[in-house]
Design a protein around this motif. Structure first.
Motif, PDB file in Angstrom:
ATOM      1  N   GLU A  98     -15.124  -7.088 -14.330  1.00  0.00           N
ATOM      2  CA  GLU A  98     -15.772  -5.778 -14.279  1.00  0.00           C
ATOM      3  C   GLU A  98     -14.782  -4.654 -14.550  1.00  0.00           C
ATOM      4  O   GLU A  98     -15.124  -3.637 -15.159  1.00  0.00           O
ATOM      5  N   ALA A  99     -13.545  -4.820 -14.092  1.00  0.00           N
ATOM      6  CA  ALA A  99     -12.526  -3.794 -14.315  1.00  0.00           C
ATOM      7  C   ALA A  99     -11.933  -3.890 -15.711  1.00  0.00           C
ATOM      8  O   ALA A  99     -11.570  -2.880 -16.315  1.00  0.00           O
ATOM      9  N   ALA A 100     -11.847  -5.117 -16.242  1.00  0.00           N
ATOM     10  CA  ALA A 100     -11.155  -5.324 -17.520  1.00  0.00           C
ATOM     11  C   ALA A 100     -11.901  -4.724 -18.710  1.00  0.00           C
ATOM     12  O   ALA A 100     -11.273  -4.160 -19.614  1.00  0.00           O
ATOM     13  N   ILE A 101     -13.233  -4.829 -18.712  1.00  0.00           N
ATOM     14  CA  ILE A 101     -13.996  -4.369 -19.881  1.00  0.00           C
ATOM     15  C   ILE A 101     -13.800  -2.869 -20.137  1.00  0.00           C
ATOM     16  O   ILE A 101     -13.399  -2.463 -21.230  1.00  0.00           O
ATOM     17  N   PRO A 102     -14.066  -1.970 -19.157  1.00  0.00           N
ATOM     18  CA  PRO A 102     -13.815  -0.547 -19.420  1.00  0.00           C
ATOM     19  C   PRO A 102     -12.342  -0.233 -19.634  1.00  0.00           C
ATOM     20  O   PRO A 102     -12.001   0.693 -20.371  1.00  0.00           O
ATOM     21  N   ALA A 103     -11.455  -1.022 -18.999  1.00  0.00           N
ATOM     22  CA  ALA A 103     -10.022  -0.790 -19.197  1.00  0.00           C
ATOM     23  C   ALA A 103      -9.630  -1.060 -20.640  1.00  0.00           C
ATOM     24  O   ALA A 103      -8.823  -0.327 -21.235  1.00  0.00           O
ATOM     25  N   ALA A 160     -10.495   8.707 -22.489  1.00  0.00           N
ATOM     26  CA  ALA A 160      -9.894   7.483 -21.941  1.00  0.00           C
ATOM     27  C   ALA A 160      -9.954   7.497 -20.413  1.00  0.00           C
ATOM     28  O   ALA A 160     -10.139   6.453 -19.772  1.00  0.00           O
ATOM     29  N   GLY A 161      -9.834   8.688 -19.828  1.00  0.00           N
ATOM     30  CA  GLY A 161      -9.892   8.814 -18.375  1.00  0.00           C
ATOM     31  C   GLY A 161     -11.238   8.406 -17.800  1.00  0.00           C
ATOM     32  O   GLY A 161     -11.308   7.880 -16.682  1.00  0.00           O
ATOM     33  N   THR A 162     -12.333   8.637 -18.547  1.00  0.00           N
ATOM     34  CA  THR A 162     -13.655   8.225 -18.062  1.00  0.00           C
ATOM     35  C   THR A 162     -13.726   6.708 -17.928  1.00  0.00           C
ATOM     36  O   THR A 162     -14.356   6.181 -17.006  1.00  0.00           O
ATOM     37  N   PHE A 163     -13.063   6.003 -18.838  1.00  0.00           N
ATOM     38  CA  PHE A 163     -13.074   4.539 -18.758  1.00  0.00           C
ATOM     39  C   PHE A 163     -12.142   4.032 -17.661  1.00  0.00           C
ATOM     40  O   PHE A 163     -12.394   2.988 -17.056  1.00  0.00           O
ATOM     41  N   LEU A 164     -11.068   4.770 -17.392  1.00  0.00           N
ATOM     42  CA  LEU A 164     -10.210   4.428 -16.262  1.00  0.00           C
ATOM     43  C   LEU A 164     -10.991   4.560 -14.961  1.00  0.00           C
ATOM     44  O   LEU A 164     -10.909   3.695 -14.075  1.00  0.00           O
ATOM     45  N   PHE A 165     -11.769   5.630 -14.852  1.00  0.00           N
ATOM     46  CA  PHE A 165     -12.633   5.828 -13.684  1.00  0.00           C
ATOM     47  C   PHE A 165     -13.605   4.659 -13.542  1.00  0.00           C
ATOM     48  O   PHE A 165     -13.776   4.101 -12.445  1.00  0.00           O
ATOM     49  N   SER A 166     -14.246   4.263 -14.655  1.00  0.00           N
ATOM     50  CA  SER A 166     -15.196   3.157 -14.622  1.00  0.00           C
ATOM     51  C   SER A 166     -14.514   1.857 -14.214  1.00  0.00           C
ATOM     52  O   SER A 166     -15.067   1.063 -13.445  1.00  0.00           O
ATOM     53  N   SER A 167     -13.308   1.637 -14.732  1.00  0.00           N
ATOM     54  CA  SER A 167     -12.579   0.410 -14.427  1.00  0.00           C
ATOM     55  C   SER A 167     -12.282   0.306 -12.928  1.00  0.00           C
ATOM     56  O   SER A 167     -12.530  -0.735 -12.305  1.00  0.00           O
ATOM     57  N   ILE A 168     -11.775   1.387 -12.360  1.00  0.00           N
ATOM     58  CA  ILE A 168     -11.440   1.385 -10.926  1.00  0.00           C
ATOM     59  C   ILE A 168     -12.692   1.221 -10.075  1.00  0.00           C
ATOM     60  O   ILE A 168     -12.732   0.410  -9.140  1.00  0.00           O
ATOM     61  N   MET A 169     -13.743   1.963 -10.407  1.00  0.00           N
ATOM     62  CA  MET A 169     -14.977   1.902  -9.627  1.00  0.00           C
ATOM     63  C   MET A 169     -15.643   0.536  -9.749  1.00  0.00           C
ATOM     64  O   MET A 169     -16.191   0.013  -8.762  1.00  0.00           O
ATOM     65  N   ASN A 170     -15.618  -0.051 -10.944  1.00  0.00           N
ATOM     66  CA  ASN A 170     -16.195  -1.386 -11.129  1.00  0.00           C
ATOM     67  C   ASN A 170     -15.491  -2.406 -10.241  1.00  0.00           C
ATOM     68  O   ASN A 170     -16.131  -3.261  -9.620  1.00  0.00           O
TER      69      ASN A 170
END
Length: 241
Positions: A98-103, A160-170
């Motif tokens: 879950e974290a890897a995909i947005p990362a 890119a920061g929006t995807f970092l947020f998604s990665s952490i939250m996921n």
């Protein structure tokens, strides 16, 4: 004259409610309510639940020719989720996935800033959304191209920061909600719950961030060129107004 044998790809019209129903609500209900042995069982419920977003994603790719990196990652994500459940791997791998995909997407955004085709330019600053030629002409006339490129690069970092947020939250959500062994009814129910919760907690905030990035880009264009939004909309969009 168009040849009768010519096949054209139909226009893709966004259908957010259908996307939400097929990719989020139906799979979540199946996983949470029909994973018991008296219904589908954990394995069949997992296969059926994941079949909805997987089939819908494949349909979108084939029907509308939307063969892009992000769509492909989405399909891979669904396939990996199914693999983790069916192979009964440790549930911790779900959080990693879950974290890897947005990362990976966020990393691709950053890497793209070093190429001729930054993803922000492709997604937001493109002829389908804005009259790029008109904007660029005004920027050259006012000698502001350099300033605009700097702002575009900054928008890429925000993106890119929006995807970092998604990665952490996921990762946090997966570790918090999915705690049962994979391949069990409880795992399926928790997976369905995580899917439902991720929409208001991750997807909606990410969409808001995307809108703020577009607003930032638009304010930059207005400040440097003096054009209003209506004046720089893509011609085919302006005609619909």
């Amino acid at each position: 004259m168009t040849s009768p044998n010519t096949t054209s790809v139909p226009d893709h019209k966004p259908r957010p409610w259908v996307d939400l129903l097929v990719s989020i609500i139906i799979p979540s209900v199946i996983l949470m309510k029909f994973s018991g042995d008296q219904y589908l069982g954990s394995v069949n419920a997992l296969i059926l639940g994941l079949a909805f977003p997987l089939s819908w994603g494949l349909f979108e790719l084939i029907r509308y020719g939307k063969k892009n990196f992000i769509a492909l990652l989405g399909l891979v994500s669904v396939a990996l989720t199914g693999g983790i459940g069916l192979l009964e791997l440790d549930a911790g791998w779900l959080a990693v996935k879950e974290a890897a995909i947005p990362a990976i997407i966020g990393l691709a955004v950053l890497v793209s800033t070093r190429t001729k085709y930054p993803l922000v330019r492709t997604l937001l600053y493109n002829p389908n959304v804005l009259d790029v030629g008109k904007i660029h002409g005004a920027l050259e006339e006012k000698d502001c191209v350099g300033q605009f490129e700097e702002r575009l690069l900054k928008a890429s970092y925000f993106f890119a920061g929006t995807f970092l947020f998604s990665s952490i939250m996921n990762y946090v959500l997966a570790r918090w909600i999915v705690v049962s062994p994979s391949g069990t009814q409880a795992f399926n129910e928790e997976l369905g719950r995580m899917t439902l919760v991720s929409y208001p907690m991750i997807a909606i905030p990410s969409m808001v961030m995307m809108m703020l990035i577009f607003y930032y880009l638009w304010r930059t264009i207005r400040r440097l060129t003096g054009f209003t939004l209506e004046e720089v909309m893509a011609p085919h969009l302006a005609e619909k107004e």
